[in-house]
Design an enzyme around this catalytic site. Structure first.
Site, PDB file in Angstrom:
ATOM      1  N   ASP A 247      52.457  23.062  19.042  1.00  0.00           N
ATOM      2  CA  ASP A 247      52.196  23.914  20.217  1.00  0.00           C
ATOM      3  C   ASP A 247      53.481  24.513  20.774  1.00  0.00           C
ATOM      4  O   ASP A 247      53.810  24.356  21.949  1.00  0.00           O
ATOM      5  CB  ASP A 247      51.452  23.129  21.302  1.00  0.00           C
ATOM      6  CG  ASP A 247      50.783  24.055  22.335  1.00  0.00           C
ATOM      7  OD1 ASP A 247      50.688  25.268  22.070  1.00  0.00           O
ATOM      8  OD2 ASP A 247      50.356  23.559  23.395  1.00  0.00           O
TER       9      ASP A 247
ATOM     10  N   ASP B 198      51.517  40.751  18.911  1.00  0.00           N
ATOM     11  CA  ASP B 198      52.434  41.858  19.172  1.00  0.00           C
ATOM     12  C   ASP B 198      51.661  43.050  19.732  1.00  0.00           C
ATOM     13  O   ASP B 198      50.502  42.926  20.112  1.00  0.00           O
ATOM     14  CB  ASP B 198      53.200  42.228  17.895  1.00  0.00           C
ATOM     15  CG  ASP B 198      52.269  42.566  16.736  1.00  0.00           C
ATOM     16  OD1 ASP B 198      51.082  42.851  16.987  1.00  0.00           O
ATOM     17  OD2 ASP B 198      52.720  42.544  15.572  1.00  0.00           O
TER      18      ASP B 198
ATOM     19  N   HIS C 261      51.728  32.170  20.659  1.00  0.00           N
ATOM     20  CA  HIS C 261      52.672  33.260  20.380  1.00  0.00           C
ATOM     21  C   HIS C 261      51.941  34.584  20.614  1.00  0.00           C
ATOM     22  O   HIS C 261      51.386  35.188  19.700  1.00  0.00           O
ATOM     23  CB  HIS C 261      53.152  33.154  18.924  1.00  0.00           C
ATOM     24  CG  HIS C 261      54.196  34.165  18.552  1.00  0.00           C
ATOM     25  ND1 HIS C 261      55.543  33.892  18.585  1.00  0.00           N
ATOM     26  CD2 HIS C 261      54.092  35.453  18.124  1.00  0.00           C
ATOM     27  CE1 HIS C 261      56.222  34.955  18.187  1.00  0.00           C
ATOM     28  NE2 HIS C 261      55.354  35.928  17.908  1.00  0.00           N
TER      29      HIS C 261
ATOM     30  N   GLU D 293      50.268  31.717  16.524  1.00  0.00           N
ATOM     31  CA  GLU D 293      49.876  33.108  16.779  1.00  0.00           C
ATOM     32  C   GLU D 293      48.408  33.338  16.427  1.00  0.00           C
ATOM     33  O   GLU D 293      47.968  33.017  15.323  1.00  0.00           O
ATOM     34  CB  GLU D 293      50.747  34.081  15.981  1.00  0.00           C
ATOM     35  CG  GLU D 293      50.486  35.539  16.339  1.00  0.00           C
ATOM     36  CD  GLU D 293      51.507  36.491  15.734  1.00  0.00           C
ATOM     37  OE1 GLU D 293      51.623  37.626  16.227  1.00  0.00           O
ATOM     38  OE2 GLU D 293      52.203  36.101  14.772  1.00  0.00           O
TER      39      GLU D 293
END
Length: 484
Positions: free
Chosen positions: A453, A77, A402, A462
């Protein structure tokens, strides 16, 4: 003749005498440090190697009229959480202190990665008297969007702790990071080192004087993302241990004694620091025969007994493929952190030719080293999936991680902003990420050694800074000791 119930713990199933070729640890070490360039916030330098990233977060702190630019985004993020960022910095620093002589040219790259964090942490500690800034960005708003850090238009909320809203955990971890890094720079940049240490002392005093968990002060701004689930005593012990190592000041010895013993965990992470503190403090007992720290030597060995697979007191599960399996969410964070402690405690044992017992089992240093090597090799591709869980290492690695910046077209490809929702088309596609986040270690496989995956499977796909930071030390160790 020795009792049949007393045997040497050999970990034969995990012996270094294996039938596979060892991975290229030196390459993995280099890439594990390069990864941090992909997590940078702030104005990027001219020597930025991951060229698909650009400057971002250039107004961070402005809402509080302070400069809080720089530092790292924690994972996939665009938020700066100081609690895990400081732990990342501490572990990078510990890696450099313990294994710097084995790192070759990567030692300088490690210093660069550390300084990118410490420059930011210094700002957070020094910008406003009586206040410690502990994060930038609204995680709830950020997580609703899928956009590049260069484009983010979600609130860049500033968070802090203070005497009236304490955060002993995040403050003590910040102090640990600054103290540990001060030793990294002691010879190469003495002035910077002194600034780091002086600031570490002040932040640690803040943590001691104003007790309380930052989770209580900041609630939904940090929870459930990085709640301090273990409380703050472990950080007080951890922070004091690092200040003690950096200063040798009896004040910290006495403070450590006042804390007494702690929990007996079988885990080590950005949240629970007890095991790391035990190993760090055991260094004085093992290497310096300092009886003040014998309690922590015993605690460190109890921790090892909970990790070793055939120990009578083992509480650690292993997959059929041989991977430590602690928790479903981002399991490799525990693997890399625990592997660091195994390797480091074995290093202390070897230097003094020590052993210890787990019940009737005699533990020799190579028992810890063999287990460490098995974990490192698993992460690098020696596993049932034959997949490296480090991005860009070997030909078979996670392609759909991610991670916002990695999964979206770079500015060089698409200069206009995608907006909050414009990136979800890329999020949902089965196409590989267009930008390779070289060196990133993902959350890892499930308990059956399977890895799907999938970009939306953040528990496994992530990456995070603290997964990599703890892996640097073991990689340096095996890179230096690998047989040609």
């Amino acid at each position: 003749m020795a009792s049949p119930f007393f045997f040497v713990f050999l970990l034969s199933a995990l012996s270094l005498e294996n039938t596979y070729a060892s991975p290229n640890y030196r390459e993995a070490l280099s890439k594990s440090l390069l990864f941090f360039q992909g997590q940078r916030s702030g104005r990027l330098p001219s020597d930025q190697q991951l060229s698909w990233r650009s400057s971002s977060g250039l107004s961070d702190g402005s809402s509080a009229h302070v400069d809080l630019t720089g530092g790292y985004y924690d994972a996939g993020d665009n938020v700066k959480f100081n609690f895990p960022m400081a732990f990342t910095t501490t572990m990078l620093s510990w890696s450099s202190l313990e294994y710097g002589k084995k790192m070759g040219p990567e030692l300088q790259n490690s210093r660069v990665a550390i300084r990118w964090a410490t420059d930011y942490l210094l700002k957070c500690a020094r910008a406003t008297p009586g206040k410690l800034y502990v994060g930038v960005g609204d995680p709830n708003g950020d997580h609703k969007c899928w956009e590049r850090p260069e484009d983010m238009d979600t609130p860049r909320t500033v968070y802090s702790v203070s005497p009236s809203n304490p955060g002993s955990d995040v403050a003590a971890e910040t102090a640990a990071a600054l103290a540990a890094s001060s030793m990294v720079f002691r010879k190469v940049d003495p002035k910077y080192s002194r600034l780091l240490l002086a600031t570490a002392k002040k932040v640690m005093q803040f943590a001691i004087q104003y007790r309380g968990a930052y989770s209580n002060s900041l609630s939904s701004s940090v929870c459930p993302f990085y709640c301090s689930y273990s409380g703050y005593k472990d950080e007080l012990l951890w922070g004091a241990a690092w200040l003690h190592r950096a200063t040798n000041d009896p004040y910290y010895t006495n403070f450590i004694k006042s804390l007494g013993g702690g929990d007996q965990p079988d885990i080590f992470s950005w949240d629970n620091k007890y095991a790391g503190a035990y190993v760090l403090l055991s260094r004085r007992a093992v290497l310096n025969k300092d009886n003040n720290f014998e309690l922590y030597k015993q605690a460190a060995e109890n921790f090892m007994c909970k990790i070793l697979p055939n120990s009578p007191s083992s509480s650690t599960k292993y997959t059929k493929g041989g991977l430590m399996y602690k928790l479903p969410q981002s399991n490799l964070q525990y693997v890399t952190s625990i592997t660091f402690l195994l390797t480091t405690y074995a290093k202390y044992m070897k230097s003094t030719k020590q052993t210890f017992n787990c019940g009737n089992s005699l533990i020799v240093p190579n028992a810890l080293i063999n287990l460490s090597k098995r974990q490192v090799d698993y992460v690098l591709g020696v596993n049932p999936m034959k997949m490296s869980y480090m991005v860009g290492f070997s030909s078979n690695f996670p392609k759909r991680i991610h991670h916002r910046g990695s999964s979206l077209p770079s500015r060089a490809v698409r200069s206009n902003s995608l907006g909050c929702n414009g990136g979800f088309q890329s999020f949902r596609t089965q196409n590989p990420n267009p930008n390779i986040l070289t060196g990133a270690i993902v959350g890892g496989p499930n308990q059956n050694d399977e890895y799907p995956d999938q970009r939306d499977d953040y528990t496994r796909s992530e990456p995070a800074t603290y997964i990599n930071a703890a892996f640097v030390g073991p990689l340096a160790y095996f890179a230096a000791s690998r047989s040609p």
